[in-house]
Motif scaffolding. Structure first.
Motif, short mmCIF file in Angstrom:
data_model
loop_
_atom_site.label_atom_id
_atom_site.label_comp_id
_atom_site.label_asym_id
_atom_site.label_seq_id
_atom_site.Cartn_x
_atom_site.Cartn_y
_atom_site.Cartn_z
N TYR A 79 60.64 -20.90 -23.67
CA TYR A 79 61.57 -20.65 -23.12
C TYR A 79 61.82 -21.92 -22.10
O TYR A 79 60.99 -22.21 -21.02
N PHE A 82 63.02 -23.07 -18.33
CA PHE A 82 62.27 -22.32 -17.63
C PHE A 82 61.26 -23.88 -16.56
O PHE A 82 61.54 -24.57 -17.77
N VAL A 193 63.60 -12.79 -26.41
CA VAL A 193 63.22 -14.28 -25.73
C VAL A 193 64.87 -14.57 -25.28
O VAL A 193 65.01 -15.09 -24.00
N VAL A 196 65.37 -13.32 -21.95
CA VAL A 196 64.70 -13.90 -20.92
C VAL A 196 65.13 -15.12 -20.60
O VAL A 196 65.77 -15.81 -19.33
N GLN A 197 65.74 -15.90 -21.12
CA GLN A 197 66.10 -16.85 -21.12
C GLN A 197 67.82 -16.88 -20.29
O GLN A 197 68.28 -18.06 -20.20
N LEU A 222 55.00 -18.99 -19.28
CA LEU A 222 56.35 -19.41 -19.46
C LEU A 222 56.66 -21.03 -19.85
O LEU A 222 57.61 -21.26 -20.65
N VAL A 244 54.15 -13.08 -21.10
CA VAL A 244 56.28 -13.05 -20.69
C VAL A 244 56.69 -11.99 -21.31
O VAL A 244 57.14 -11.72 -22.02
#
Length: 271
Positions: A79, A82, A193, A196-197, A222, A244
């Motif tokens: 990630y 983040f 993934v 989330v990104q 993260l 996560v």
């Protein structure tokens, strides 16, 4: 085939620096050619399609799927977008809002993140780490948030097994009154993934994920989960995956371009 010359054609999406990159770009010879077909040049795409992708995908996937570029998708920090300064914020009062809960099932280590949807933004307000089993997790959630409507986005494999009883984990969640909003199967890891990104920061520079400062385990995961160099998948050996993963299930099913609020899969992936 053309005459006495053997020819090979390969059509693929440029996901990472794999076989296609090595064959047609890095080690290309005089008898090798690369045609880069960009989705952005497709005149038959529906109106608003490109803009919707830019809003829902991180920059790396935009470069790969819209621009046809080979980019790194499987090394370094998972990630990478983040940033504590941008994503860790004291949340507002959401005491009247329905809750969204992502859940990752494991015997002796069941984890959950709890958040609320604020427009097109997800605000994580709480976390529950290392519950003994699904029953223990549900009781703790009810203790912290009595009389709240809770929509759960669990690990879909919990519909086939249980951490502590004859009932499946998802059946236990439903038995406590939580609505199951996950699909019948877990999303592909890369898609989870990427979802989330995209909330951390999409290709337009928009930040749509906030994490409360006391969610220390989620923040740690993260920051520290990396890719496994052997498999190219997020590492699962160092203990940074469970929290996560919980976040990823919630974001994928609630915010994904294809699956948001649908309750079931379409069988389609967009590139």
């Amino acid at each position: 085939r053309s005459g006495n010359v053997q020819q090979l054609y390969a059509a693929t999406t440029p996901e990472g620096y794999g076989w296609a990159f090595n064959t047609f770009e890095k080690n290309a010879g005089e008898d090798t050619g690369l045609l880069r077909a960009r989705s952005i040049d497709n005149p038959f795409l529906p109106e608003g399609f490109i803009e919707s992708l830019r809003s829902n995908y991180p920059e790396q996937l935009i470069l790969a799927y819209l621009e046809g570029q080979f980019v790194n998708l499987t090394t370094g920090q998972v990630y990478s977008r983040f940033d504590r300064d941008r994503h860790v914020k004291k949340s507002a009062d959401y005491s009247d809002e329905p809750l969204l809960m992502g859940v990752d099932f494991n015997v002796g280590n069941t984890n959950a993140v709890i958040g609320v949807r604020d427009g097109d933004k997800l605000v994580i307000i709480d976390e529950i780490s290392k519950s003994h089993d699904t029953d223990a997790l549900c009781k703790e959630v009810q203790r912290r948030y009595p009389h709240r409507r809770i929509r759960a986005f669990p690990d879909s494999s919990g519909g086939n097994r249980s951490t502590n009883s004859a009932r499946t984990d998802i059946a236990i969640l439903e038995g406590y009154g939580f609505s199951n909003c996950s699909g019948r199967a877990n999303p592909p890891i890369k898609d989870r993934v990427a979802s989330v990104q995209a909330l951390l920061e999409n290709s337009k520079g928009e930040v749509r994920l906030e994490v409360a400062p006391h969610c220390s385990k989620l923040i740690e995961c993260l920051e520290l989960q990396s890719y496994d160099e052997k498999t190219g998948d997020p590492d699962k050996q160092n203990g940074y995956d469970h929290m996560v993963d919980s976040l990823g299930y919630c974001i994928y099913w609630e915010f994904s371009l294809l699956y948001a609020r649908a309750g079931r899969g379409t069988g389609i992936r967009i590139y």
